[in-house]
Design an enzyme around this catalytic site. Structure first.
Site, PDB file in Angstrom:
ATOM      1  N   ARG A  91      25.168  45.055  41.007  1.00  0.00           N
ATOM      2  CA  ARG A  91      24.510  45.741  42.125  1.00  0.00           C
ATOM      3  C   ARG A  91      25.448  46.098  43.265  1.00  0.00           C
ATOM      4  NH1 ARG A  91      20.567  43.233  39.560  1.00  0.00           N
ATOM      5  NH2 ARG A  91      22.259  41.817  39.122  1.00  0.00           N
ATOM      6  N   THR A  92      26.254  45.140  43.685  1.00  0.00           N
ATOM      7  CA  THR A  92      27.112  45.419  44.845  1.00  0.00           C
ATOM      8  C   THR A  92      28.083  46.537  44.483  1.00  0.00           C
ATOM      9  OG1 THR A  92      26.873  43.120  45.463  1.00  0.00           O
ATOM     10  CG2 THR A  92      28.597  44.352  46.591  1.00  0.00           C
ATOM     11  N   LYS A 120      51.965  41.528  35.924  1.00  0.00           N
ATOM     12  CA  LYS A 120      53.431  41.506  35.866  1.00  0.00           C
ATOM     13  C   LYS A 120      53.997  40.556  36.919  1.00  0.00           C
ATOM     14  CE  LYS A 120      53.668  46.476  34.859  1.00  0.00           C
ATOM     15  NZ  LYS A 120      54.140  47.728  35.462  1.00  0.00           N
ATOM     16  N   ARG A 141      35.596  42.697  46.292  1.00  0.00           N
ATOM     17  CA  ARG A 141      34.966  41.409  45.997  1.00  0.00           C
ATOM     18  C   ARG A 141      36.031  40.547  45.346  1.00  0.00           C
ATOM     19  NH1 ARG A 141      29.318  40.217  42.983  1.00  0.00           N
ATOM     20  NH2 ARG A 141      28.673  40.740  45.092  1.00  0.00           N
TER      21      ARG A 141
END
Ligand code: NCD
Length: 356
Positions: A91-92, A120, A141
């Site tokens: 949702r976010t 890396k 997030r």
């Protein structure tokens, strides 16, 4: 504060900066007396919340036809955003992506560090700094608490800062979820959030949504909070101290039936077992904290049932049919509230409000 004094005034040592009280940090995340980086729920005051809600309402009305959608899509068509979501999200992520598209912002995304140069050996700090070479905004997030704040702090010390929006940082904060939650309360109660009793249920200890939502409650008058949880997942002391400081009455209980019966809004949450270090959640019985159809008879006639989603067994899907269940509306409200916030950050909110 102008940019130069901001850059020279900002604490150069991250650990020291992190330990400053949020109220002292806010100037570094603001420009022209408004939010630039959206990191903490404490950044919203009553006036900015009500302004963002009006922008969201106007935006959803004007985009009902092609002419309005074309107008909205032209507002920020010169901007690009990076969505860096390295923790699961449906949702976010989708609501931010679509919020950007409504405003015409072009988007890029990284959803897995294994596809970036972090594999890396590049530090996450260097990775996010790279984004600002290409885009005008970063929405992120991250599983590490405070990492989103660290990104914003880092950006603000470079000569090409871009706004950073927190889409969930560890178990700490989720300010735009709190924004859409309050927008949902605002719409459900015809703009009258004052004098409401709000029950928050579930994993209050590690649920970043209930933490951020608690902070926002200081903007409303005569709010009462009921925290309903197993004792293992009780609300943390920092939030309880904040509520005491702002004279917001609350009480904690493990009696689900009694707690929800008094509430105008019942905010359900799931157990955040991704934060388990030693399977702490496994031994906790949450069956008496689940909303079943029988509970529809004990909550108030005009109460609303909310959930940030995703849900597991906290709410019986049969409850969805009750008009008081607003969680599907709540997730859609997220897209409009986020679009309104972005328009505010880029100062095109005035044009939205003026559009006929
Ligand atoms: C919440 C989150 O990620 O904190 N979900 C969301 O953003 N809608 C709640 C959760 O995952 O339980």
């Amino acid at each position: 504060m102008d940019r130069t004094s901001l850059m020279t005034g900002i604490e150069k040592n991250w650990e020291k900066f992190l330990s400053m009280p949020v109220s002292e940090k806010l100037p570094f995340f603001s420009r022209d007396s408004k939010i630039y980086d959206c990191l903490f729920a404490q950044q919203f005051d009553r006036a900015s919340l009500s302004h963002i809600f009006s922008v969201a309402d106007t935006l959803r009305t004007i985009t009902k036809n092609k002419e309005g959608m074309d107008f909205a899509g032209s507002l920020l068509s010169h901007k690009r955003a990076m969505l860096y979501f390295v923790q699961p999200s449906t949702r976010t992520f989708l609501s931010f992506l679509n919020a950007c598209h409504i405003l015409g912002i072009k988007t890029g995304e990284i959803r897995d560090t294994s596809t970036s140069s972090e594999l890396k050996g590049e530090t996450p700090e260097d990775t996010v700094r790279t984004f600002s070479s290409y885009v005008d905004m970063i929405i992120m997030r991250h599983p590490t608490p405070n990492f989103v704040e660290k990104t914003a702090w880092l950006m603000n010390r470079t000569n090409r800062p871009v706004p950073v929006i927190n889409g969930g940082s560890g178990k700490d904060q989720h300010p735009t979820q709190a924004l859409l939650d309050v927008y949902t309360l605002h719409k459900s109660f015809s703009g009258e959030i004052d004098n409401k009793t709000i029950a928050m249920v579930g994993d209050l200890k590690r649920g970043r949504t209930v933490r951020s939502l608690s902070y926002l409650m200081k903007n409303y008058k005569n709010i009462k909070l009921i925290f309903i949880s197993p004792k293992e997942f009780a609300m943390e002391k920092d939030i309880l101290d904040f509520l005491k400081k702002h004279n917001i009455p609350f009480y904690e209980t493990d009696n689900f039936r009694e707690g929800i019966a008094q509430a105008d809004a019942v905010y359900m949450t799931r157990i955040q077992d991704e934060h388990d270090k030693n399977k702490e959640s496994a031994g906790v019985d949450i069956s008496s904290f689940e909303f079943k159809t029988e509970h529809l008879n004990i909550i108030k006639k005009n109460a609303v049932i909310m959930h940030p989603l995703p849900r597991r067994s906290e709410i019986d899907p049969l409850v969805d049919e009750d008009p008081r269940a607003v969680y599907w509306r709540q997730e859609r409200n997220g897209m409009w509230a986020r679009a309104a916030l972005i328009s505010h950050i880029f100062s095109v909110d005035g044009q939205i409000l003026k559009h006929k």
